[in-house]
Structures are given as structure tokens and as C-alpha cells.
Design a protein around this motif. Structure first.
Motif, mmCIF file in Angstrom:
data_model
loop_
_atom_site.group_PDB
_atom_site.id
_atom_site.type_symbol
_atom_site.label_atom_id
_atom_site.label_comp_id
_atom_site.label_asym_id
_atom_site.label_seq_id
_atom_site.Cartn_x
_atom_site.Cartn_y
_atom_site.Cartn_z
ATOM 1 N N LYS A 26 -46.981 -62.404 -9.260
ATOM 2 C CA LYS A 26 -45.508 -62.332 -9.271
ATOM 3 C C LYS A 26 -45.007 -61.263 -10.220
ATOM 4 C CE LYS A 26 -44.587 -67.076 -7.885
ATOM 5 N NZ LYS A 26 -44.991 -68.271 -8.680
ATOM 6 N N ALA A 27 -45.771 -60.959 -11.238
ATOM 7 C CA ALA A 27 -45.369 -59.926 -12.199
ATOM 8 C C ALA A 27 -46.168 -58.645 -11.988
ATOM 9 C CB ALA A 27 -45.552 -60.444 -13.621
ATOM 10 N N LEU A 28 -46.723 -58.471 -10.793
ATOM 11 C CA LEU A 28 -47.534 -57.288 -10.475
ATOM 12 C C LEU A 28 -48.628 -57.081 -11.529
ATOM 13 C CD1 LEU A 28 -44.814 -54.735 -9.216
ATOM 14 C CD2 LEU A 28 -46.116 -56.437 -7.922
ATOM 15 N N ALA A 30 -48.652 -57.677 -14.635
ATOM 16 C CA ALA A 30 -48.260 -57.170 -15.955
ATOM 17 C C ALA A 30 -49.174 -57.798 -17.008
ATOM 18 C CB ALA A 30 -46.801 -57.514 -16.242
ATOM 19 N N ARG A 62 -51.219 -54.741 -3.876
ATOM 20 C CA ARG A 62 -49.952 -54.131 -4.262
ATOM 21 C C ARG A 62 -49.999 -53.526 -5.670
ATOM 22 N NH1 ARG A 62 -44.434 -57.447 -4.953
ATOM 23 N NH2 ARG A 62 -43.107 -55.675 -5.471
ATOM 24 N N ALA A 66 -49.051 -53.305 -13.255
ATOM 25 C CA ALA A 66 -47.855 -52.470 -13.440
ATOM 26 C C ALA A 66 -47.527 -52.274 -14.907
ATOM 27 C CB ALA A 66 -46.664 -53.071 -12.690
ATOM 28 N N GLY A 67 -48.526 -52.417 -15.775
ATOM 29 C CA GLY A 67 -48.307 -52.077 -17.175
ATOM 30 C C GLY A 67 -48.363 -53.276 -18.091
ATOM 31 N N ALA A 68 -48.210 -52.983 -19.379
ATOM 32 C CA ALA A 68 -48.051 -54.066 -20.349
ATOM 33 C C ALA A 68 -46.796 -54.840 -19.976
ATOM 34 C CB ALA A 68 -47.928 -53.479 -21.753
ATOM 35 N N ASP A 69 -46.748 -56.111 -20.382
ATOM 36 C CA ASP A 69 -45.634 -56.973 -19.979
ATOM 37 C C ASP A 69 -44.371 -56.595 -20.761
ATOM 38 O OD1 ASP A 69 -43.769 -59.185 -19.769
ATOM 39 O OD2 ASP A 69 -45.421 -60.236 -18.771
ATOM 40 N N ILE A 70 -43.429 -55.996 -20.054
ATOM 41 C CA ILE A 70 -42.227 -55.465 -20.709
ATOM 42 C C ILE A 70 -41.373 -56.603 -21.265
ATOM 43 C CG2 ILE A 70 -40.127 -54.104 -20.376
ATOM 44 C CD1 ILE A 70 -41.735 -52.653 -18.058
ATOM 45 N N ARG A 71 -41.297 -57.707 -20.519
ATOM 46 C CA ARG A 71 -40.497 -58.844 -21.000
ATOM 47 C C ARG A 71 -41.036 -59.386 -22.312
ATOM 48 N NH1 ARG A 71 -37.310 -60.211 -16.592
ATOM 49 N NH2 ARG A 71 -38.205 -59.234 -14.757
ATOM 50 N N PHE A 87 -51.972 -54.836 -29.038
ATOM 51 C CA PHE A 87 -52.882 -54.154 -28.101
ATOM 52 C C PHE A 87 -54.247 -53.832 -28.689
ATOM 53 C CE2 PHE A 87 -48.900 -52.241 -25.928
ATOM 54 C CZ PHE A 87 -48.687 -53.423 -25.245
ATOM 55 N N GLY A 111 -49.972 -49.555 -19.077
ATOM 56 C CA GLY A 111 -51.170 -50.290 -19.464
ATOM 57 C C GLY A 111 -52.143 -50.487 -18.309
ATOM 58 N N GLU A 134 -44.138 -44.989 -19.771
ATOM 59 C CA GLU A 134 -43.565 -45.608 -20.971
ATOM 60 C C GLU A 134 -42.332 -44.889 -21.498
ATOM 61 O OE1 GLU A 134 -46.792 -45.032 -20.466
ATOM 62 O OE2 GLU A 134 -47.955 -46.813 -21.022
ATOM 63 N N ILE A 140 -44.056 -44.928 -25.966
ATOM 64 C CA ILE A 140 -45.160 -44.065 -25.523
ATOM 65 C C ILE A 140 -46.341 -44.949 -25.143
ATOM 66 C CG2 ILE A 140 -44.345 -42.276 -27.134
ATOM 67 C CD1 ILE A 140 -47.031 -42.697 -28.695
ATOM 68 N N GLY A 142 -49.593 -47.113 -25.311
ATOM 69 C CA GLY A 142 -50.070 -47.838 -26.488
ATOM 70 C C GLY A 142 -51.459 -48.422 -26.346
HETATM 71 C C1 HXC Z 1 -43.210 -57.222 -16.817
HETATM 72 C C2 HXC Z 1 -43.078 -56.556 -14.633
HETATM 73 C C3 HXC Z 1 -43.692 -55.331 -14.936
HETATM 74 C C4 HXC Z 1 -44.068 -55.105 -16.301
HETATM 75 C C5 HXC Z 1 -43.271 -55.351 -12.843
HETATM 76 N N1 HXC Z 1 -42.828 -56.533 -13.325
HETATM 77 N N2 HXC Z 1 -43.785 -54.603 -13.817
HETATM 78 N N3 HXC Z 1 -42.839 -57.491 -15.565
HETATM 79 N N4 HXC Z 1 -43.802 -56.082 -17.186
HETATM 80 N N5 HXC Z 1 -44.675 -53.991 -16.679
HETATM 81 C C6 HXC Z 1 -42.204 -57.613 -12.591
HETATM 82 C C7 HXC Z 1 -40.785 -57.286 -12.220
HETATM 83 O O1 HXC Z 1 -39.928 -57.538 -13.301
HETATM 84 C C8 HXC Z 1 -40.543 -58.246 -11.080
HETATM 85 O O2 HXC Z 1 -40.297 -59.531 -11.598
HETATM 86 C C9 HXC Z 1 -41.885 -58.274 -10.370
HETATM 87 O O3 HXC Z 1 -42.843 -57.817 -11.342
HETATM 88 C C10 HXC Z 1 -41.949 -57.345 -9.176
HETATM 89 O O4 HXC Z 1 -41.539 -56.031 -9.588
HETATM 90 P P1 HXC Z 1 -40.418 -55.192 -8.837
HETATM 91 O O5 HXC Z 1 -39.912 -54.190 -9.804
HETATM 92 O O6 HXC Z 1 -39.440 -56.107 -8.196
HETATM 93 O O7 HXC Z 1 -41.295 -54.503 -7.706
HETATM 94 P P2 HXC Z 1 -41.045 -53.079 -7.007
HETATM 95 O O8 HXC Z 1 -39.589 -52.895 -6.731
HETATM 96 O O9 HXC Z 1 -42.027 -53.005 -5.904
HETATM 97 O O10 HXC Z 1 -41.436 -51.997 -8.127
HETATM 98 C C11 HXC Z 1 -42.771 -51.879 -8.614
HETATM 99 C C12 HXC Z 1 -42.805 -51.024 -9.906
HETATM 100 C C13 HXC Z 1 -41.822 -51.599 -10.926
HETATM 101 C C14 HXC Z 1 -42.446 -49.578 -9.570
HETATM 102 C C15 HXC Z 1 -44.255 -51.058 -10.409
HETATM 103 O O11 HXC Z 1 -42.070 -53.019 -11.070
HETATM 104 C C16 HXC Z 1 -41.934 -50.970 -12.282
HETATM 105 O O12 HXC Z 1 -41.467 -49.866 -12.502
HETATM 106 N N6 HXC Z 1 -42.536 -51.696 -13.260
HETATM 107 C C17 HXC Z 1 -42.663 -51.246 -14.620
HETATM 108 C C18 HXC Z 1 -43.703 -50.162 -14.724
HETATM 109 C C19 HXC Z 1 -43.825 -49.688 -16.168
HETATM 110 O O13 HXC Z 1 -42.883 -49.162 -16.763
HETATM 111 N N7 HXC Z 1 -44.983 -49.909 -16.768
HETATM 112 C C20 HXC Z 1 -45.258 -49.503 -18.126
HETATM 113 C C21 HXC Z 1 -45.008 -50.654 -19.035
HETATM 114 S S1 HXC Z 1 -45.226 -50.199 -20.747
HETATM 115 P P3 HXC Z 1 -39.090 -60.445 -11.036
HETATM 116 O O14 HXC Z 1 -39.152 -61.653 -11.928
HETATM 117 O O15 HXC Z 1 -37.853 -59.644 -11.179
HETATM 118 O O16 HXC Z 1 -39.486 -60.701 -9.606
HETATM 119 C C22 HXC Z 1 -46.884 -50.104 -20.903
HETATM 120 C C23 HXC Z 1 -47.478 -49.429 -22.058
HETATM 121 C C24 HXC Z 1 -47.532 -50.255 -23.226
HETATM 122 O O17 HXC Z 1 -47.636 -50.504 -20.090
HETATM 123 C C25 HXC Z 1 -47.418 -49.436 -24.442
HETATM 124 C C26 HXC Z 1 -46.039 -49.332 -24.905
HETATM 125 C C27 HXC Z 1 -45.836 -49.885 -26.274
#
Ligand code: HXC
Length: 260
Positions: A26-28, A30, A62, A66-71, A87, A111, A134, A140, A142
Motif C-alpha cells: 500500500k505504501a509502494l 516505502a 509496481r 518508492a524510497g524511505a518512508d516520507i511520512r 539510516f 532509498g 530527495e 538529499i 541519505g
Molecule cells: C511514504 C509513500 C512513499 C514514500 C509512496 N508512498 N512513496 N509513502 N514514503 N516514499 C505512498 C503514497 O503516499 C500513497 O499512499 C501510496 O504509497 C501510493 O502512492 P501514490 O503516490 O498514490 O502512487 P503513484 O501516483 O503511482 O505515484 C508513485 C510515485 C509516488 C511516483 C512513486 O508515490 C512518489 O513520488 N513517491 C515518493 C518518491 C520519493 O520521493 N522517494 C524518495 C523518498 S526520500 P496513500 O496512503 O496516499 O495511498 C528517500 C531518501 C531518504 O528515500 C534520505 C533522505 C533523508
């Protein structure tokens, strides 16, 4: 061990291979703290299991991740992430001896891309996409992205990806040296398991030494790296598996390695 965010299995078609599937669909996938601890814990445990010679890490069709958990990161402040050393656990994946094969389909972002780069071989489905987005979140990479991506694809491409946050498709990723091989999505898991089983059929200590030697090239000069390789190469002549591998060739039969 019971896990909530990953599935660990031993697929029957791939002897001596363990499969770890990231399982937060559900969170791809994360990568939250729980997933990090479970994944690193599982890999560390498999690394010590004499019946396992390679590990495949995969996600869903799919999303690899999709990365570290942003929430989870959103409410945090500097003292907390600093004291917890947010991390840091991921670094332990870089230290395991057992080879890690990433089977990447869909999004491998932030991530997720960094986790794929922590693996030793990166097989990517034709729908895979990679990026370090990021900067769009005001941060940036991490989990090693600024370093491992640059070593994998060079400064030109790494700067482009890290500073713009754009996503690249699998062809570009393969061309740039990030991806080992592109595989049709329908074949991805089979191909990854087959690759892992091939590796797991070889001598485990020798495989780990080969992995260590390749990784050494990231950390040292060419002369030191070659010295390291030569020492390791010589030391392998103390193993039973060197005797068996060479005897099998000379006797025109299949080698039966005992991982010793
Ligand atoms: C938490 C995430 C998430 C993430 C997706 N979700 N990516 N939750 N952390 N990284 C959740 C969404 O909130 C959503 O939850 C569900 O997964 C489905 O995602 P959608 O966005 O609805 O799907 P879609 O429209 O198909 O888009 C896919 C996506 C997009 C392009 C991958 O989800 C996206 O841009 N995600 C973030 C990618 C990102 O920025 N990653 C880097 C994170 S930072 P709900 O509850 O709404 O259904 C990182 C580095 C860490 O990784 C170091 C920094 C300190």
C-alpha cells in the motif's frame, strides 16, 4: 523469525537461495524503520546460514521501493535523526559476505534506488525506473545514493539525477552502468532466482572472496587493489573447493563444491 514488512522464503526451484520480498504494497514498499530493521536482520541471519549461498531481494511489479518512508521522516528534527543516526542500519547490508541480487520492477526511487545499489547484482525489469528525487522533498540522498550512484554512473549522470530529481528509465539506467541486466517483467523473478542459484552452486567462501575483491576496487588504489586480489587468489589454494573445481575440469565432470 516472524516478519511483518517482508516475506522470506526458500523457493524450491532455486537450491541454496533465499528470497526476500518487500511487503508494504500500500505504501509502494516505502522503507520505514521496521522494514529496515527486519530486512537487515533477515539478511544478516541468512549471511550466517550455511545452507544459503545467495539472496534475492525484490519488491512488487509496481514498486521495488518508492524510497524511505516520507511520512515517518516528516515530523523529525535534527537532534533526533542525529542521535538515532537515522539510516545507519542500512550500512550493515554493505558488509554482508553473501551475494545479494536485487530484482527490481517498477519504482526504485530514493532509498529504493539506494537499496538496489547496496545489492551486488541489479537485475531490472523493463518497467523499472530509477532516481534520487530527495531534492524535491528538500533533502538529499541519505542511504549512500550520492556516493554509490556517482561511482556507478559517473558524475555527469549522478549530478543530473540528484540535482534535478528526475527519474530515469531502465534503458538509460543500463546504459549508464547502474543495472547489470534488463529482463522482461514476466521473467524477472525466475531470472533472478536462476542467477542466484548459479552463484549459490559455486563455492560460498570463494564467491564471498570474489565479492570482497570487486568491492575493494571502490575503496582503494589500483595497485593496492591488485595486491589484495593477488593475496586472496593465493589464499584460495588452501580451500578444498579450489582442488575440487580444478580436478573436476581436468576429469571432465561437474564440480561438486563443499563450500570449504
Ligand atoms: C511514504 C509513500 C512513499 C514514500 C509512496 N508512498 N512513496 N509513502 N514514503 N516514499 C505512498 C503514497 O503516499 C500513497 O499512499 C501510496 O504509497 C501510493 O502512492 P501514490 O503516490 O498514490 O502512487 P503513484 O501516483 O503511482 O505515484 C508513485 C510515485 C509516488 C511516483 C512513486 O508515490 C512518489 O513520488 N513517491 C515518493 C518518491 C520519493 O520521493 N522517494 C524518495 C523518498 S526520500 P496513500 O496512503 O496516499 O495511498 C528517500 C531518501 C531518504 O528515500 C534520505 C533522505 C533523508
Amino acid at each position: 523469525t516472524e516478519y511483518e514488512t517482508i516475506l522470506v522464503s526458500r523457493p524450491s526451484q532455486a537450491p541454496r537461495v533465499a528470497l526476500i520480498t518487500l511487503n508494504r504494497p500500500k505504501a509502494l514498499n516505502a522503507l520505514n524503520r521496521q522494514l529496515m530493521l527486519e530486512l537487515v536482520g533477515a539478511v544478516t541471519e541468512l549471511d550466517r546460514d550455511p545452507d544459503v549461498g545467495a539472496v534475492v531481494i525484490t519488491g512488487s511489479e509496481r514498486a521495488f521501493a518508492a524510497g524511505a518512508d516520507i511520512r515517518e521522516m516528516q515530523p523529525q528534527g535534527f537532534p533526533g535523526v542525529y542521535v538515532d543516526d537515522l539510516f545507519r542500519e542500512w550500512d550493515r547490508l554493505a558488509d554482508v559476505r553473501i551475494p545479494l541480487v536485487a530484482a527490481v520492477a517498477g519504482h526504485a526511487l530514493g532509498g529504493g534506488c539506494e537499496l538496489a545499489m547496496l545489492c551486488d547484482i541489479l537485475l531490472a525489469a523493463d518497467n523499472a525506473t530509477f532516481g534520487q528525487p530527495e531534492i524535491r522533498l528538500g533533502v538529499i540522498p541519505g542511504i549512500g545514493g550520492s556516493q554509490r550512484l556517482t561511482r556507478a554512473v559517473g558524475k555527469a549522470k549522478a549530478m543530473d539525477l540528484v540535482l534535478t530529481g528526475r527519474t530515469m528509465g531502465v534503458e538509460e539506467a543500463e546504459r549508464s552502468g547502474l543495472v547489470s541486466r534488463i529482463v522482461p517483467l514476466a521473467d524477472l523473478l525466475d531470472e533472478a532466482l536462476k542467477t542466484a542459484a548459479t552463484i549459490a552452486g559455486y563455492s560460498s567462501p570463494v564467491v564471498s572472496m570474489a565479492k570482497e575483491a570487486v568491492n575493494r576496487s571502490y575503496e582503494t588504489t589500483l595497485a593496492e587493489g591488485i595486491r589484495f586480489e593477488r593475496r586472496v587468489f593465493h589464499s584460495i589454494f588452501a580451500t578444498a573447493d579450489q582442488k575440487e573445481g580444478m580436478a573436476a575440469f581436468v576429469e571432465k565432470r561437474a564440480a561438486d563444491f563443499t563450500h570449504s
